[in-house]
Write an enzyme that holds these catalytic residues in place. Sequence first.
Site, PDB file in Angstrom:
ATOM      1  N   SER A  15      31.776  43.638  45.009  1.00 35.77           N
ATOM      2  CA  SER A  15      32.433  43.905  46.512  1.00 35.77           C
ATOM      3  C   SER A  15      31.527  44.739  47.359  1.00 35.77           C
ATOM      4  CB  SER A  15      33.763  44.545  46.035  1.00 35.77           C
ATOM      5  OG  SER A  15      34.710  43.549  45.760  1.00 35.77           O
ATOM      6  N   THR A  57      40.824  47.024  41.971  1.00 32.67           N
ATOM      7  CA  THR A  57      40.649  45.974  40.936  1.00 32.67           C
ATOM      8  C   THR A  57      41.328  46.466  39.425  1.00 32.67           C
ATOM      9  OG1 THR A  57      39.001  44.351  39.719  1.00 32.67           O
ATOM     10  CG2 THR A  57      38.150  46.398  40.328  1.00 32.67           C
ATOM     11  N   LYS A  61      45.829  47.291  39.928  1.00 31.45           N
ATOM     12  CA  LYS A  61      46.710  46.650  41.065  1.00 31.45           C
ATOM     13  C   LYS A  61      48.013  46.723  40.870  1.00 31.45           C
ATOM     14  CE  LYS A  61      43.221  42.880  41.150  1.00 31.45           C
ATOM     15  NZ  LYS A  61      42.778  41.709  41.348  1.00 31.45           N
ATOM     16  N   ASP A  97      43.602  38.059  46.741  1.00 28.09           N
ATOM     17  CA  ASP A  97      43.432  37.167  45.487  1.00 28.09           C
ATOM     18  C   ASP A  97      44.285  35.761  45.779  1.00 28.09           C
ATOM     19  OD1 ASP A  97      41.706  39.062  44.276  1.00 28.09           O
ATOM     20  OD2 ASP A  97      43.502  39.856  43.145  1.00 28.09           O
ATOM     21  N   GLY A 117      46.598  31.228  30.555  1.00 26.88           N
ATOM     22  CA  GLY A 117      46.639  32.787  30.713  1.00 26.88           C
ATOM     23  C   GLY A 117      47.965  32.913  31.523  1.00 26.88           C
ATOM     24  N   ALA A 118      48.180  34.248  31.170  1.00 27.13           N
ATOM     25  CA  ALA A 118      49.359  34.738  31.903  1.00 27.13           C
ATOM     26  C   ALA A 118      49.311  36.173  32.363  1.00 27.13           C
ATOM     27  CB  ALA A 118      50.803  34.343  31.111  1.00 27.13           C
ATOM     28  N   GLY A 119      48.189  36.637  32.570  1.00 26.65           N
ATOM     29  CA  GLY A 119      47.984  37.951  33.112  1.00 26.65           C
ATOM     30  C   GLY A 119      48.082  38.264  34.531  1.00 26.65           C
ATOM     31  N   LEU A 204      38.281  31.043  36.805  1.00 20.43           N
ATOM     32  CA  LEU A 204      38.249  32.314  37.587  1.00 20.43           C
ATOM     33  C   LEU A 204      36.956  33.119  37.221  1.00 20.43           C
ATOM     34  CD1 LEU A 204      41.121  31.907  38.464  1.00 20.43           C
ATOM     35  CD2 LEU A 204      41.754  34.360  38.255  1.00 20.43           C
ATOM     36  N   GLY A 226      34.758  31.110  39.648  1.00 19.99           N
ATOM     37  CA  GLY A 226      35.403  32.036  40.393  1.00 19.99           C
ATOM     38  C   GLY A 226      34.728  32.659  41.607  1.00 19.99           C
TER      39      GLY A 226
HETATM   40  P1  NDP Z   1      44.717  39.963  32.438  1.00 17.24           P
HETATM   41  O1  NDP Z   1      43.933  41.033  31.103  1.00 17.24           O
HETATM   42  O2  NDP Z   1      45.598  40.502  33.158  1.00 17.24           O
HETATM   43  O3  NDP Z   1      45.061  38.944  31.629  1.00 17.24           O
HETATM   44  C1  NDP Z   1      44.333  38.103  30.658  1.00 17.24           C
HETATM   45  C2  NDP Z   1      44.945  36.761  30.115  1.00 17.24           C
HETATM   46  O4  NDP Z   1      43.930  36.208  29.480  1.00 17.24           O
HETATM   47  C3  NDP Z   1      46.286  37.101  29.225  1.00 17.24           C
HETATM   48  O5  NDP Z   1      47.318  36.305  29.405  1.00 17.24           O
HETATM   49  C4  NDP Z   1      45.496  37.345  27.835  1.00 17.24           C
HETATM   50  O6  NDP Z   1      46.497  36.434  26.736  1.00 17.24           O
HETATM   51  C5  NDP Z   1      44.587  36.073  27.956  1.00 17.24           C
HETATM   52  N1  NDP Z   1      43.411  36.099  27.319  1.00 17.24           N
HETATM   53  C6  NDP Z   1      42.738  37.126  27.143  1.00 17.24           C
HETATM   54  N2  NDP Z   1      41.624  36.707  26.091  1.00 17.24           N
HETATM   55  C7  NDP Z   1      41.822  35.801  26.084  1.00 17.24           C
HETATM   56  C8  NDP Z   1      41.177  34.725  24.914  1.00 17.24           C
HETATM   57  N3  NDP Z   1      39.983  35.312  24.235  1.00 17.24           N
HETATM   58  N4  NDP Z   1      41.534  33.340  24.635  1.00 17.24           N
HETATM   59  C9  NDP Z   1      42.827  32.952  24.993  1.00 17.24           C
HETATM   60  N5  NDP Z   1      43.504  33.805  26.240  1.00 17.24           N
HETATM   61  C10 NDP Z   1      42.758  35.091  26.286  1.00 17.24           C
HETATM   62  O7  NDP Z   1      43.317  39.844  33.150  1.00 17.24           O
HETATM   63  P2  NDP Z   1      43.376  39.148  34.695  1.00 17.24           P
HETATM   64  O8  NDP Z   1      44.302  38.127  34.952  1.00 17.24           O
HETATM   65  O9  NDP Z   1      43.261  40.213  35.627  1.00 17.24           O
HETATM   66  O10 NDP Z   1      41.741  38.502  34.794  1.00 17.24           O
HETATM   67  C11 NDP Z   1      41.563  37.542  34.084  1.00 17.24           C
HETATM   68  C12 NDP Z   1      40.115  37.021  34.404  1.00 17.24           C
HETATM   69  O11 NDP Z   1      40.069  36.692  35.776  1.00 17.24           O
HETATM   70  C13 NDP Z   1      39.124  37.853  34.191  1.00 17.24           C
HETATM   71  O12 NDP Z   1      37.911  37.478  33.739  1.00 17.24           O
HETATM   72  C14 NDP Z   1      38.679  38.268  35.758  1.00 17.24           C
HETATM   73  O13 NDP Z   1      37.411  38.856  35.580  1.00 17.24           O
HETATM   74  C15 NDP Z   1      38.916  37.143  36.398  1.00 17.24           C
HETATM   75  N6  NDP Z   1      39.257  37.337  37.866  1.00 17.24           N
HETATM   76  C16 NDP Z   1      38.456  36.846  38.751  1.00 17.24           C
HETATM   77  C17 NDP Z   1      38.864  36.720  40.322  1.00 17.24           C
HETATM   78  C18 NDP Z   1      37.958  36.156  41.076  1.00 17.24           C
HETATM   79  O14 NDP Z   1      37.985  36.626  42.364  1.00 17.24           O
HETATM   80  N7  NDP Z   1      36.933  35.240  40.945  1.00 17.24           N
HETATM   81  C19 NDP Z   1      39.916  37.565  40.498  1.00 17.24           C
HETATM   82  C20 NDP Z   1      40.794  38.235  39.437  1.00 17.24           C
HETATM   83  C21 NDP Z   1      40.366  38.027  38.151  1.00 17.24           C
HETATM   84  P3  NDP Z   1      47.417  37.392  25.801  1.00 17.24           P
HETATM   85  O15 NDP Z   1      48.788  37.705  26.818  1.00 17.24           O
HETATM   86  O16 NDP Z   1      47.797  36.678  24.622  1.00 17.24           O
HETATM   87  O17 NDP Z   1      46.683  38.622  25.597  1.00 17.24           O
END
Ligand code: NDP
Length: 262
Positions: A15, A57, A61, A97, A117-119, A204, A226
């Site tokens: 950024s 970040t 958030k 985002d 994914g569900a983060g 992403l 991403g």
């Molecule tokens: P979170 O930690 O909130 O969520 C991560 C998710 O990924 C969870 O659902 C987790 O599952 C799952 N996960 C983690 N590791 C693994 C794995 N090895 N195999 C399968 N599932 C997995 O992260 P964010 O949502 O904030 O970010 C996710 C990604 O997106 C990051 O790499 C981040 O850098 C990228 N990002 C990119 C952006 C862009 O502008 N391009 C903006 C925001 C994020 P579980 O619930 O089972 O743990």
Amino acid sequence: MQFAVVGNPIHHSLSPLLHNSAFQALGIRGFYGRYLLESNQAFLSLKSLHLKGANITVPYKEIAFQSCDEVFGIAQEIGAVNTIVFKQGKLLGYNTDALGFYQCVESLNPKNALIIGAGGSAKALACILKEKNIATTLINRSRERLENFARAGFHTATFESFSPKTAYEIVINTTPAGLTNDSLPMDSVILTSLLESAKFAFDLVYGRETPFLNLAKSLKIPRCDGKQMLINQAVLAFEIFMESQKILIDRAILRQSMQDAL
Ligand code: NDP
């Protein structure tokens, strides 16, 4: 006029590069830095940095959302804020985002999408896809994080219980799988069949060709990492910052400067 990105970790953030390139290209006297905040408590002292605005970040958030005096647009539904403006002692929150992602896929005019994914980022994407009437399914490794999505009316499944009922036009990886290793986010046989019937694959993660994108490439599926989402969210945040300072900017120069910076 100072701005910054805050998070933990923060050293890798692009950024500052994006925003400082924009200041320079637009001839605006401004500076954009980065702060490592090591706890929620440290985050709450953000006001004392005397910034005009900040990007937030991981992992702040959600607490940013809770700390804002007022939250605008889709950030209200997402429950997460990545852009804050400081105005007359108040914190005004936005989420760029979601729209930054949507701008990457809107020309495809998709009818449905599958999010892996569900983060936090999955939440932003799911909310904007829902707003745009795109039927969205989320699948995740563990069940817990899916519960809120199911309550909000999304189709959800764990990897184990997932049996695709349809072809998904866009398949989106929101997990960090492949960021630092060679793993796919889910079972390769199921993922291959999902991608074979998809029109577009989106990851992403940026800065490296992930196994997910490599698989899409081997299947000749159009794809995107991403990086463009990162640029789009930064452009939108910069516009919010400048609007709050009543500074008119040339959008084409802004976008080009950020595009050229990466
Ligand atoms: P979170 O930690 O909130 O969520 C991560 C998710 O990924 C969870 O659902 C987790 O599952 C799952 N996960 C983690 N590791 C693994 C794995 N090895 N195999 C399968 N599932 C997995 O992260 P964010 O949502 O904030 O970010 C996710 C990604 O997106 C990051 O790499 C981040 O850098 C990228 N990002 C990119 C952006 C862009 O502008 N391009 C903006 C925001 C994020 P579980 O619930 O089972 O743990």
